[in-house]
Write a protein that holds these residues in place. Structure first.
Motif, short mmCIF file in Angstrom:
data_model
loop_
_atom_site.label_atom_id
_atom_site.label_comp_id
_atom_site.label_asym_id
_atom_site.label_seq_id
_atom_site.Cartn_x
_atom_site.Cartn_y
_atom_site.Cartn_z
N ASP A 54 -18.31 5.18 -2.67
CA ASP A 54 -17.73 6.04 -3.70
C ASP A 54 -16.26 6.27 -3.36
N ALA A 55 -15.43 6.40 -4.41
CA ALA A 55 -13.99 6.47 -4.18
C ALA A 55 -13.61 7.61 -3.24
N VAL A 56 -12.79 7.30 -2.24
CA VAL A 56 -12.28 8.30 -1.31
C VAL A 56 -10.77 8.16 -1.28
N PHE A 57 -10.07 9.30 -1.30
CA PHE A 57 -8.61 9.27 -1.19
C PHE A 57 -8.21 9.99 0.08
N PHE A 58 -7.20 9.49 0.75
CA PHE A 58 -6.78 10.13 1.99
C PHE A 58 -5.35 9.71 2.30
N GLY A 59 -4.81 10.40 3.32
CA GLY A 59 -3.42 10.11 3.67
C GLY A 59 -3.32 9.61 5.08
N LEU A 60 -2.08 9.62 5.59
CA LEU A 60 -1.85 9.19 6.97
C LEU A 60 -2.28 10.32 7.90
N PRO A 61 -2.60 9.99 9.16
CA PRO A 61 -2.96 11.05 10.11
C PRO A 61 -1.83 12.07 10.20
N GLY A 62 -2.20 13.34 10.26
CA GLY A 62 -1.20 14.40 10.39
C GLY A 62 -0.42 14.66 9.12
N GLY A 63 -0.93 14.16 7.99
CA GLY A 63 -0.27 14.43 6.71
C GLY A 63 1.10 13.80 6.57
N LEU A 64 1.37 12.77 7.35
CA LEU A 64 2.67 12.09 7.26
C LEU A 64 2.82 11.41 5.89
N THR A 65 4.04 11.27 5.42
CA THR A 65 4.27 10.45 4.23
C THR A 65 5.21 9.31 4.62
N PRO A 66 5.18 8.22 3.86
CA PRO A 66 6.02 7.09 4.27
C PRO A 66 7.51 7.40 4.23
N GLY A 67 7.91 8.37 3.37
CA GLY A 67 9.32 8.76 3.31
C GLY A 67 10.23 7.57 3.02
N HIS A 68 11.29 7.45 3.83
CA HIS A 68 12.25 6.37 3.57
C HIS A 68 11.80 5.04 4.17
N ALA A 69 10.65 5.06 4.85
CA ALA A 69 10.20 3.82 5.49
C ALA A 69 10.05 2.69 4.48
N ILE A 70 9.57 3.03 3.28
CA ILE A 70 9.39 2.01 2.25
C ILE A 70 10.72 1.37 1.88
N LEU A 71 11.74 2.25 1.72
CA LEU A 71 13.06 1.74 1.36
C LEU A 71 13.62 0.85 2.47
N ILE A 72 13.40 1.28 3.72
CA ILE A 72 13.91 0.48 4.84
C ILE A 72 13.25 -0.90 4.85
N LEU A 73 11.94 -0.92 4.63
CA LEU A 73 11.24 -2.22 4.59
C LEU A 73 11.75 -3.08 3.43
N GLU A 74 11.95 -2.44 2.27
CA GLU A 74 12.47 -3.19 1.12
C GLU A 74 13.82 -3.80 1.44
N ALA A 75 14.66 -3.00 2.14
CA ALA A 75 16.00 -3.49 2.49
C ALA A 75 15.88 -4.67 3.44
#
Lengths: 643, 129
Positions: A54-75
């Motif tokens: 059944d569908a489960v939603f969750f985040g990173l450990p400690g409630g972290l968000t990717p933040g600017h990491a996505i932009l850095i990877l895109e760059a």
């Protein structure tokens, strides 16, 4: 939950880093085998940990968000594309990569991107479960196979500057990004993983770095970046919408008219990734990559990311004109490539056409989007992943042993390589003989198309009937070739003895898998695919499949009888064989004969490839044109409806 | 049409491959030892050489390939071999390298069907010319 997912992505990533610095063959083999075991175990543990799916939603450990990491990877991706492209004098790829980066910069630094809900970064449900198992079990098997395959590949082609270090680095980097892709619920995050798989594919296609393969690699890069750009623009569009970037919420039900352009753009991304017409040509060029690459990226997993996204989008586009047009792109692709496949002699390309066709069926199912058709789509994902991976690996083995991919040279394979032939037979049977899942799925699709109202339903039915009959033709042709026999010289026996143990292991496990999932069809339907199709559409329970278990057993025995009979007859000796006889003057020992008015002619005893009947290249161009027009219409319709 | 030199001490293999290459329109020369092979290349200047790894009763074909690659760097070489029958795992490991273990364009363990050889020859020739 989240540590498991983090492990699934991080572990292959760490392994890939290690493999980049290991140059000693024996050490690399040990690391790859051990890492493959860990990845497969981790995938199984993850699936069990998520219970019934059944569908489960969750985040990173400690409630972290990717933040600017996505932009850095895109760059980083954009910089890499620009550097490599400019080194090779290519312009299109950098433009598209920089455009994507521009959109990323605008959204992130301009503050137009809402922070994703830290508890909904990941989404795990039954479709994710299927994909994680495919990536986590078929993927490692292909990596293990590659250890044996690449050794022989480098030995046979000493002039190809070997890059096995980067080859295995890329395979594991790819596994990591695939895991990330299928568990992401946040669209920008999914998009980054999507682009990493594109880069892996690009680098693996260009493995030999000859002018030819570099050209094909850039074809693949350009088309996939076009889809990626569509994905970026869709994100730009959805960023302004409440919960627009939450994939689960976006696809919870039929999309509002205003969202249709974004859905169409995401579909474009899915269509390019799964090499549907008009973007099919890149997958054919990709066949010049070493065979494990074709098995892993270009049949079992990466191209499946395209249909995975389309299956996700299915509830949002079902019933809309965009959905119907997307379905037409998929089903017309299936029809056209099946026709082209009949004319193709290169076995890897036949497998590629068949892959595009199977993906086309899934795209068709996703576009129409009824619970039955989603059931069909997911079933094909599962069966195709295992059977086609097996076939690509077997062709890889044949290529290293017989030095050819030409189907004409696979005549009498059963006599020359009986055990490999049985594996090939299992894979071929898995693609087109009952009770293997693809046939069952096609049958269900025909049943479901009857319920599609109006002209579209009738058209889908006709396409399905003609397309499927073509697939039977080319699979049957390959089957006959493999099954034919002749008496062989003792020295020919040595051919099969040189197949490496890595190859045997991977191929035997996959062959057992093909039979196993056929036997477990009912269970898979009842516990995984059926419930998924129903929850995706919030539909009332229906019975998807009523298979009498006794019937399945009878069919399985019948199918298993074929390889057993084949093995038994290949062991018998003392067949009488007769050469063909044609009246006329033989010009040489082969098929060249003196013609009536002088000169020589090649005697043709059969026309398996419909030479002079079907012009494969012409059909391919026609399909590209027709599907291009349908796809463009889908885009226009989306814009018009949105207004 | 190109001029192909076959260097192999197995007369049956040479006959089979020569027939297939001739049918494909090539002119075929043959040699049975490394000395004959080297001599034929120097004298006849073929467009492509197909050589066996096992020559002169040992793996002298490897040395011939190295010599030819040094003296005639533009000459495409295809090596057919049956070294797997005699080679030890240890020796095999020395061939498991990424940086080109042998200066030939293609290395194939026998048996190699004549059709495949013809395909490989035709595939290699335009690259050079």
């Amino acid at each position: 939950m989240s540590p498991l997912i983090v492990f699934l992505v991080a572990f292959p990533l760490v392994v890939s880093g290690v493999l980049l610095v290991v140059t000693k063959g024996a050490v690399r083999n040990a690391i790859v085998v051990a890492a493959c075991g860990v990845v497969a175990a981790a995938a199984l543990v993850t699936v069990f940990a998520f219970g019934n799916g059944d569908a489960v939603f969750f985040g990173l450990p400690g409630g972290l968000t990717p933040g600017h990491a996505i932009l850095i990877l895109e760059a980083m991706i954009a910089i890499f594309v620009v550097v490599v492209s400019l080194q090779n004098g290519r312009i299109m790829a950098p433009i598209m990569a920089l455009a994507q980066l521009g959109i990323g910069l605008y959204l992130d630094l301009g503050g137009h991107l809402q922070d994703p809900d830290p508890q909904r970064l990941f989404w795990f449900d039954r479709l994710t479960m299927v994909m994680v198992l495919v990536i986590g079990i078929v993927g490692p098997l292909i990596c293990i196979h590659a250890l044996g395959y690449m050794r022989d590949y480098q030995r046979s082609n000493p002039q190809i500057g070997g890059r096995r270090t980067s080859f295995f680095f890329l395979l594991f980097l790819f596994l990591a990004s695939m895991f990330g892709l299928v568990v992401s619920n946040d669209l920008p995050m999914l998009h980054v993983f999507w682009e990493i798989t594109t880069l892996c594919s690009f680098l693996l296609i260009g493995y030999t770095r000859t002018k030819e393969t570099v050209g094909y690699a850039f074809d693949a890069l350009n088309m996939n970046l076009l889809g990626g750009l569509g994905f970026s623009v869709a994100i730009l569009f959805l960023a302004g919408q409440p919960d627009g970037l939450d994939l689960a919420k976006l696809t919870a039900g039929p999309a509002a008219a205003a969202l249709l352009p974004a859905i169409a753009l995401l579909s474009l991304a899915g269509i390019t990734k799964s090499a549907q017409m008009p973007f099919s040509s890149w997958l054919l060029g990709a066949m010049y990559a070493p065979s494990p690459t074709s098995a892993l990226l270009h049949s079992s997993t990466m191209v499946k990311a395209g249909v995975f996204l389309l299956l996700r989008l299915s509830p949002a586009m079902a019933g809309s004109a965009v959905g119907t047009l997307v379905a037409f792109v998929g089903l017309l692709t299936f029809l056209f490539v099946s026709l082209v496949a009949v004319t193709e002699q290169n076995t890897k390309k036949v497998l590629a056409y068949s892959t595009i066709g199977s993906l086309g069926l899934i795209v068709g199912c996703a576009g129409i989007g009824t619970p039955e058709l989603i059931w069909v789509g997911v079933m094909i994902v599962i069966f195709h992943a295992v059977a086609k991976a097996l076939l690509f690996l077997v062709v890889g083995t044949l290529e290293n042993r017989l030095y050819t991919k030409d189907m004409e040279n696979f005549d009498t394979l059963l006599s020359r390589m009986p055990r490999v032939s049985v594996l090939a037979l299992t894979g071929i049977a898995g693609m087109f003989i009952a009770p293997f899942g693809i046939v069952v799925a096609k049958w269900t699709a025909i049943r479901a198309f009857l319920d599609v109202p109006g002209f579209a339903g009738a058209a889908f039915l006709i396409i399905m009937a003609f397309g499927s009959s073509l697939t039977i033709f080319y699979w049957g042709k390959l089957l006959i070739k493999v099954l034919s026999m002749r008496s062989i010289e003792p020295y020919e026996r040595s051919v099969e003895a040189r197949v490496t143990r890595y190859e045997w292991f991977a191929e035997v496990v996959l062959a057992v898998g093909v039979i196993g999932i056929a036997a477990g069809l009912g269970l898979i339907s009842e516990h995984v695919v059926g419930p998924y199709a129903l929850t995706a559409f919030s539909a009332a329970p229906v019975v998807f499949l009523h298979l009498d278990p006794a019937m399945v057993v009878v069919m399985l025995v019948a199918v298993l009888f074929l390889p057993v009979l084949a093995l038994w007859s290949s062991r018998r000796s003392g067949y009488d064989q007769a050469d063909f006889y044609t009246s006329g003057r033989s010009a040489n020992a082969g098929h060249l004969m003196g013609a009536a008015l002088g000169g020589t002619r090649t005697v043709t005893l059969r026309n398996y490839y419909l030479d002079g009947v079907i012009d494969g290249a012409l059909v391919f161009r026609a399909g590209t044109l027709v599907c291009g027009v349908v796809l463009a219409t889908a885009g226009l319709v989306a814009l018009v409806v949105a207004r | 049409m190109a001029r192909i030199l076959l260097v192999d001490d197995d007369a049956a293999v040479v006959a089979r491959n020569a027939a297939a290459l001739k049918a494909d329109g090539h002119a075929v020369m043959t040699a049975a030892t490394t000395a004959q092979g080297l001599d034929a290349v120097r004298r006849e200047a073929p467009d492509l050489v197909v050589l066996e790894a096992m020559l002169d009763g040992a793996t002298a074909g490897f040395d011939l390939a190295r010599t030819l690659a040094r003296e005639f760097p533009a000459l495409p070489l295809i090596m057919l071999s049956r070294v797997d029958e005699v080679i030890s795992d240890r020796e095999l490991a020395t061939q498991d390298r990424d940086d080109g273990w042998m200066p030939v364009q293609r290395f194939m363990e026998k048996p190699v069907s004549p059709e495949v050889l013809v395909y490989e020859v035709d595939h290699l020739l335009p690259v050079v010319h």
